[in-house]
Write a protein that holds these residues in place. Structure first.
Motif, PDB file in Angstrom:
ATOM      1  N   ASP A 142       0.823  -1.216   0.000  1.00  0.00           N
ATOM      2  CA  ASP A 142       0.000   0.000   0.000  1.00  0.00           C
ATOM      3  C   ASP A 142       0.859   1.269   0.000  1.00  0.00           C
ATOM      4  O   ASP A 142       0.346   2.368   0.087  1.00  0.00           O
ATOM      5  N   LYS A 143       2.159   1.098  -0.078  1.00  0.00           N
ATOM      6  CA  LYS A 143       3.127   2.192  -0.209  1.00  0.00           C
ATOM      7  C   LYS A 143       3.170   3.124   1.006  1.00  0.00           C
ATOM      8  O   LYS A 143       3.706   4.215   0.943  1.00  0.00           O
ATOM      9  N   ARG A 144       2.606   2.668   2.131  1.00  0.00           N
ATOM     10  CA  ARG A 144       2.582   3.532   3.312  1.00  0.00           C
ATOM     11  C   ARG A 144       3.768   3.327   4.236  1.00  0.00           C
ATOM     12  O   ARG A 144       4.096   4.193   5.029  1.00  0.00           O
ATOM     13  N   THR A 145       4.404   2.165   4.159  1.00  0.00           N
ATOM     14  CA  THR A 145       5.592   1.935   4.998  1.00  0.00           C
ATOM     15  C   THR A 145       6.763   1.459   4.135  1.00  0.00           C
ATOM     16  O   THR A 145       6.588   0.755   3.149  1.00  0.00           O
ATOM     17  N   ILE A 146       7.938   1.909   4.547  1.00  0.00           N
ATOM     18  CA  ILE A 146       9.178   1.452   3.912  1.00  0.00           C
ATOM     19  C   ILE A 146       9.994   0.778   5.003  1.00  0.00           C
ATOM     20  O   ILE A 146      10.147   1.319   6.093  1.00  0.00           O
ATOM     21  N   THR A 147      10.487  -0.428   4.724  1.00  0.00           N
ATOM     22  CA  THR A 147      11.321  -1.143   5.697  1.00  0.00           C
ATOM     23  C   THR A 147      12.732  -1.271   5.136  1.00  0.00           C
ATOM     24  O   THR A 147      12.909  -1.634   3.973  1.00  0.00           O
ATOM     25  N   PRO A 208       3.333   8.576   1.564  1.00  0.00           N
ATOM     26  CA  PRO A 208       3.204   7.351   0.760  1.00  0.00           C
ATOM     27  C   PRO A 208       3.443   7.606  -0.725  1.00  0.00           C
ATOM     28  O   PRO A 208       3.111   8.660  -1.247  1.00  0.00           O
ATOM     29  N   GLY A 209       4.063   6.632  -1.380  1.00  0.00           N
ATOM     30  CA  GLY A 209       4.204   6.664  -2.836  1.00  0.00           C
ATOM     31  C   GLY A 209       5.278   7.601  -3.352  1.00  0.00           C
ATOM     32  O   GLY A 209       5.408   7.799  -4.548  1.00  0.00           O
ATOM     33  N   VAL A 210       6.069   8.211  -2.438  1.00  0.00           N
ATOM     34  CA  VAL A 210       7.115   9.137  -2.875  1.00  0.00           C
ATOM     35  C   VAL A 210       8.459   8.416  -2.787  1.00  0.00           C
ATOM     36  O   VAL A 210       8.660   7.568  -1.927  1.00  0.00           O
ATOM     37  N   SER A 211       9.382   8.758  -3.683  1.00  0.00           N
ATOM     38  CA  SER A 211      10.713   8.157  -3.635  1.00  0.00           C
ATOM     39  C   SER A 211      11.560   8.851  -2.570  1.00  0.00           C
ATOM     40  O   SER A 211      11.680  10.071  -2.554  1.00  0.00           O
ATOM     41  N   TYR A 212      12.119   8.041  -1.671  1.00  0.00           N
ATOM     42  CA  TYR A 212      13.022   8.557  -0.629  1.00  0.00           C
ATOM     43  C   TYR A 212      14.412   7.952  -0.808  1.00  0.00           C
ATOM     44  O   TYR A 212      14.547   6.836  -1.308  1.00  0.00           O
TER      45      TYR A 212
END
Ligand code: NAG
Ligand code: NAG
Length: 294
Positions: A142-147, A208-212
């Protein structure tokens, strides 16, 4: 050579010194200089200068106030470094080392005591540098978390089963990681400290959904401030999730679209085949007529 009076005095002093040196210290060797510890992930080298000519070096080390020990590889050596990674058994102890300038291997000397240089103190647990970690990025569906999955860097140390120990094996809960991150499109930076090697960034940290883009480094808060942070990892970025044409539509629309494309291709092929057939029929018709009359 010594024409001026001043020069004569200098000459005399120089000769005196040379004579004294020759008589009193003929058997001694130069002391080691620029002695320093280089240690990263518990790979610990003691280094010094200069390269020996006609003499050798022996390294003695000890926990402050305890008996001196030697590493078999660093006795009467012609090297200017000594790997003490697996000699400094008690990682939390503070060591000091002496570098003795001795005769070459197999040569005896009348000297009882050899010139030596003492190193600075070194404590593996507190002083070894922490090398750059590697990590993988996973974005949730869902693009809400990045691990971030950080790989604890290996050390130069081994456990009882001869397996390499990681910095996590050595530091345990003392080891944390510091993440520095920001949107790929901006220069703004945020940081997050994580006790775990699995670092989760959620909606309090990211949109969410942004490149970091992320950099990770080991962090040991129990150390003195200038030694808490390890080397920065390579910078890595999460994929930018620019929505493609299909992302806004459901599965039905996608299947419909594929069917439509297939139908168009099928029709195109059919038309081409029919056209060709008709053309070759007319050709045959024209040429066939005279043949039949023969
Ligand atoms: C010790 O280091 C200094 C400064 O880097 C250098 O000038 C000197 O030559 C070094 N000593 C030896 C014996 O190489
Ligand atoms: C080293 O020792 C050898 C033999 O003892 C001698 O011939 C040579 O000149 C010495 N070299 C230096 C650099 O002192």
């Amino acid at each position: 050579m010594c024409k001026v009076l001043k020069m004569k005095v200098m000459c005399f002093l120089t000769i005196l010194c040379t004579v004294l040196f020759t008589y009193c210290f003929a058997d001694t060797y130069p002391r080691a200089q620029n002695v320093s510890w280089f240690s990263i992930n518990f790979k610990t080298l003691l280094m010094w200068e200069p390269k020996p000519t006609n003499y050798s070096y022996t390294v003695e080390f000890s926990v402050i106030g305890e008996n001196r020990q030697k590493n078999p590889h660093c006795i009467r050596t012609l090297q200017t470094e000594c790997d003490l990674s697996n000699s400094l058994k008690d990682l939390k102890a503070t060591y000091s080392a002496d570098i003795l300038s001795e005769p070459p291997y197999g040569v005896n000397s009348d000297l009882v005591e050899f010139p030596h240089t003492t190193s600075e103190w070194f404590n593996p647990y507190k002083d070894t540098l922490l090398g750059r970690p590697e990590f993988k990025i996973k974005v949730s569906e869902d693009k809400r978390t990045i691990t971030l999955y950080v790989e604890d860097p290996p050390t130069a140390l081994f456990n009882e089963k001869d397996q390499t120990r990681t910095i996590r094996d050595v530091f345990g809960d003392d080891l944390q990681y510091k993440v520095t991150f920001g949107k790929a499109t901006s220069t703004g930076k945020k940081t997050k400290i994580s006790a775990s090697s699995e670092i989760q960034l959620d909606r309090t940290d990211i949109d969410p959904g942004v490149s970091y883009c992320f950099s990770v480094q080991a962090y040991i808060p129990s150390r003195s401030t200038n030694k808490q942070l390890g080397e920065l990892s390579q910078r890595q970025c999460s994929p930018s999730n620019e929505k493609t044409l299909f992302d806004d539509y459901g599965i039905g629309v996608k299947v419909g679209f594929i069917l439509l494309i297939s139908t168009i291709i099928a029709v195109a092929v059919l038309v081409t085949v029919l056209c060709c057939k008709r053309r070759s029929n007319t050709k045959q018709g024209k040429e066939g007529v005279p043949l039949r009359t023969v």
